[in-house]
Design a protein around this motif. Structure first.
Motif, PDB file in Angstrom:
ATOM      1  N   VAL A  11       0.830  -1.209   0.000  1.00  0.00           N
ATOM      2  CA  VAL A  11       0.000   0.000   0.000  1.00  0.00           C
ATOM      3  C   VAL A  11       0.869   1.266   0.000  1.00  0.00           C
ATOM      4  O   VAL A  11       1.778   1.393   0.831  1.00  0.00           O
ATOM      5  N   CYS A  12       0.577   2.175  -0.936  1.00  0.00           N
ATOM      6  CA  CYS A  12       1.191   3.507  -0.894  1.00  0.00           C
ATOM      7  C   CYS A  12       0.089   4.543  -1.060  1.00  0.00           C
ATOM      8  O   CYS A  12      -1.085   4.239  -0.807  1.00  0.00           O
ATOM      9  N   LEU A  13       0.440   5.744  -1.488  1.00  0.00           N
ATOM     10  CA  LEU A  13      -0.564   6.804  -1.589  1.00  0.00           C
ATOM     11  C   LEU A  13      -1.328   6.710  -2.920  1.00  0.00           C
ATOM     12  O   LEU A  13      -2.535   6.528  -2.952  1.00  0.00           O
ATOM     13  N   GLY A  14      -0.591   6.803  -4.022  1.00  0.00           N
ATOM     14  CA  GLY A  14      -1.256   6.872  -5.323  1.00  0.00           C
ATOM     15  C   GLY A  14      -1.424   5.540  -6.031  1.00  0.00           C
ATOM     16  O   GLY A  14      -2.177   5.441  -6.995  1.00  0.00           O
ATOM     17  N   ASN A  15      -0.699   4.523  -5.583  1.00  0.00           N
ATOM     18  CA  ASN A  15      -0.659   3.198  -6.243  1.00  0.00           C
ATOM     19  C   ASN A  15      -0.189   3.304  -7.696  1.00  0.00           C
ATOM     20  O   ASN A  15      -0.635   2.549  -8.560  1.00  0.00           O
ATOM     21  N   ILE A  16       0.701   4.274  -7.942  1.00  0.00           N
ATOM     22  CA  ILE A  16       1.294   4.337  -9.285  1.00  0.00           C
ATOM     23  C   ILE A  16       2.829   4.311  -9.250  1.00  0.00           C
ATOM     24  O   ILE A  16       3.447   4.159 -10.301  1.00  0.00           O
ATOM     25  N   CYS A  17       3.447   4.479  -8.076  1.00  0.00           N
ATOM     26  CA  CYS A  17       4.922   4.434  -8.007  1.00  0.00           C
ATOM     27  C   CYS A  17       5.418   3.304  -7.094  1.00  0.00           C
ATOM     28  O   CYS A  17       5.892   2.274  -7.558  1.00  0.00           O
ATOM     29  N   ARG A  18       5.320   3.502  -5.781  1.00  0.00           N
ATOM     30  CA  ARG A  18       5.973   2.582  -4.849  1.00  0.00           C
ATOM     31  C   ARG A  18       5.283   1.230  -4.735  1.00  0.00           C
ATOM     32  O   ARG A  18       5.940   0.180  -4.860  1.00  0.00           O
ATOM     33  N   SER A  19       3.970   1.226  -4.456  1.00  0.00           N
ATOM     34  CA  SER A  19       3.330  -0.086  -4.219  1.00  0.00           C
ATOM     35  C   SER A  19       3.234  -0.943  -5.486  1.00  0.00           C
ATOM     36  O   SER A  19       3.416  -2.160  -5.387  1.00  0.00           O
ATOM     37  N   PRO A  64      10.823   6.321   0.402  1.00  0.00           N
ATOM     38  CA  PRO A  64      10.553   7.737   0.094  1.00  0.00           C
ATOM     39  C   PRO A  64       9.730   7.873  -1.190  1.00  0.00           C
ATOM     40  O   PRO A  64       9.974   7.170  -2.170  1.00  0.00           O
ATOM     41  N   ASP A  65       8.761   8.787  -1.142  1.00  0.00           N
ATOM     42  CA  ASP A  65       7.891   9.017  -2.302  1.00  0.00           C
ATOM     43  C   ASP A  65       8.718   9.625  -3.442  1.00  0.00           C
ATOM     44  O   ASP A  65       9.270  10.716  -3.297  1.00  0.00           O
ATOM     45  N   PRO A  66       8.818   8.929  -4.597  1.00  0.00           N
ATOM     46  CA  PRO A  66       9.662   9.436  -5.686  1.00  0.00           C
ATOM     47  C   PRO A  66       8.924  10.368  -6.646  1.00  0.00           C
ATOM     48  O   PRO A  66       9.519  10.895  -7.587  1.00  0.00           O
ATOM     49  N   TYR A  67       7.632  10.585  -6.419  1.00  0.00           N
ATOM     50  CA  TYR A  67       6.752  11.182  -7.439  1.00  0.00           C
ATOM     51  C   TYR A  67       7.236  12.553  -7.904  1.00  0.00           C
ATOM     52  O   TYR A  67       7.210  12.861  -9.080  1.00  0.00           O
ATOM     53  N   TYR A  68       7.686  13.396  -6.962  1.00  0.00           N
ATOM     54  CA  TYR A  68       8.069  14.760  -7.331  1.00  0.00           C
ATOM     55  C   TYR A  68       9.580  14.914  -7.506  1.00  0.00           C
ATOM     56  O   TYR A  68      10.088  16.016  -7.652  1.00  0.00           O
ATOM     57  N   GLY A  69      10.311  13.786  -7.501  1.00  0.00           N
ATOM     58  CA  GLY A  69      11.765  13.854  -7.597  1.00  0.00           C
ATOM     59  C   GLY A  69      12.308  13.320  -8.917  1.00  0.00           C
ATOM     60  O   GLY A  69      11.584  13.161  -9.888  1.00  0.00           O
ATOM     61  N   ASP A  81      -7.223   8.493  -4.055  1.00  0.00           N
ATOM     62  CA  ASP A  81      -8.043   8.040  -5.195  1.00  0.00           C
ATOM     63  C   ASP A  81      -7.736   8.742  -6.521  1.00  0.00           C
ATOM     64  O   ASP A  81      -8.415   8.515  -7.508  1.00  0.00           O
ATOM     65  N   TRP A  82      -6.684   9.546  -6.582  1.00  0.00           N
ATOM     66  CA  TRP A  82      -6.450  10.379  -7.777  1.00  0.00           C
ATOM     67  C   TRP A  82      -6.135   9.574  -9.030  1.00  0.00           C
ATOM     68  O   TRP A  82      -6.365  10.026 -10.138  1.00  0.00           O
ATOM     69  N   HIS A  83      -5.568   8.421  -8.886  1.00  0.00           N
ATOM     70  CA  HIS A  83      -5.042   7.719 -10.066  1.00  0.00           C
ATOM     71  C   HIS A  83      -5.739   6.380 -10.340  1.00  0.00           C
ATOM     72  O   HIS A  83      -5.207   5.545 -11.086  1.00  0.00           O
ATOM     73  N   ILE A  84      -6.926   6.193  -9.744  1.00  0.00           N
ATOM     74  CA  ILE A  84      -7.633   4.911  -9.895  1.00  0.00           C
ATOM     75  C   ILE A  84      -7.759   4.541 -11.378  1.00  0.00           C
ATOM     76  O   ILE A  84      -8.131   5.377 -12.211  1.00  0.00           O
TER      77      ILE A  84
HETATM   78  P1  4NP Z   1       3.015   6.595  -4.831  1.00  0.00           P
HETATM   79  O1  4NP Z   1       3.476   8.049  -5.359  1.00  0.00           O
HETATM   80  O2  4NP Z   1       2.223   6.848  -3.549  1.00  0.00           O
HETATM   81  O3  4NP Z   1       4.277   5.892  -4.596  1.00  0.00           O
HETATM   82  O4  4NP Z   1       2.155   6.005  -5.931  1.00  0.00           O
HETATM   83  C1  4NP Z   1       2.604   9.123  -5.548  1.00  0.00           C
HETATM   84  C2  4NP Z   1       1.894   9.207  -6.723  1.00  0.00           C
HETATM   85  C3  4NP Z   1       1.052  10.278  -6.925  1.00  0.00           C
HETATM   86  C4  4NP Z   1       0.934  11.249  -5.966  1.00  0.00           C
HETATM   87  C5  4NP Z   1       1.640  11.158  -4.778  1.00  0.00           C
HETATM   88  C6  4NP Z   1       2.480  10.081  -4.573  1.00  0.00           C
HETATM   89  N1  4NP Z   1       0.075  12.372  -6.189  1.00  0.00           N
HETATM   90  O5  4NP Z   1       0.077  13.291  -5.354  1.00  0.00           O
HETATM   91  O6  4NP Z   1      -0.624  12.419  -7.198  1.00  0.00           O
END
Ligand code: 4NP
Length: 161
Positions: free
Chosen positions: A9-17, A129-134, A46-49
């Motif tokens: 489980v992560c936040l967006g389910n598009i990077c880490r999980s 660590p969340d890689p989304y903005y890096g 739920d942003w990326h469902i």
């Molecule tokens: P994730 O990364 O939780 O590893 O999938 C993120 C993806 C999207 C966002 C945040 C984290 N977002 O804010 O849209």
């Protein structure tokens, strides 16, 4: 015999999980345990469902031989607590989100994925660590941490089989 099941489980389910999903599934398959261990992933946001994993995550994973283009983001569900033996969060905020859900009677293992890390190089990391903005380095670090924790998680599950 029912399978042992693992939910990342992560936040967006598009990077880490989804990366953890693909890496762990690959290790399970390579050990011939596909019929014994079920793997899934989801997000607490739920942003990326319905979306495929972030192209940067896909590219970095592919460079290490992990295919993840078949995965689609979904939201965590109360019913996941009835379905999964392990529910493993990528960071403390997502673990708190999970604990605030209806899981008082959860009998499985709910915790941080990196509690399974064994490589002393990563001893300072309790969260992925969340890689989304890096940049690229973040995605590479995500894979390093996930490969390490997955190895130990699978070793422990194999002991239970
Ligand atoms: P994730 O990364 O939780 O590893 O999938 C993120 C993806 C999207 C966002 C945040 C984290 N977002 O804010 O849209």
């Amino acid at each position: 015999m029912s399978k042992i099941s693992v939910l990342f489980v992560c936040l967006g389910n598009i990077c880490r999980s989804p990366t953890a999903h693909a890496v762990f599934q690959s290790m399970v398959d390579k050990q011939g345990l596909t019929d014994k261990i079920f793997v899934d992933s989801c997000g607490t946001g739920d942003w990326h469902i319905g979306r495929a994993p972030d192209p940067r995550s896909q590219q970095h994973a592919l460079e290490r031989g992990y295919q993840m283009d078949n995965l689609r983001a979904r939201l965590v569900d109360d019913n996941d607590f009835n379905q999964f033996d392990y529910i493993l969060a990528m960071d403390k905020q997502n673990l708190a989100n999970l604990k605030s859900m209806n899981c008082q009677v959860y009998t499985g293992q709910l915790g941080l994925f990196l509690d399974f890390c064994r490589n002393s190089n990563y001893a300072d990391y309790s969260e992925v660590p969340d890689p989304y903005y890096g940049g690229d380095q973040g995605f590479s670090l995500v894979l390093n941490l996930i490969e390490d924790a997955s190895t130990e998680l699978l070793r422990q599950i194999v002991e239970r089989l």
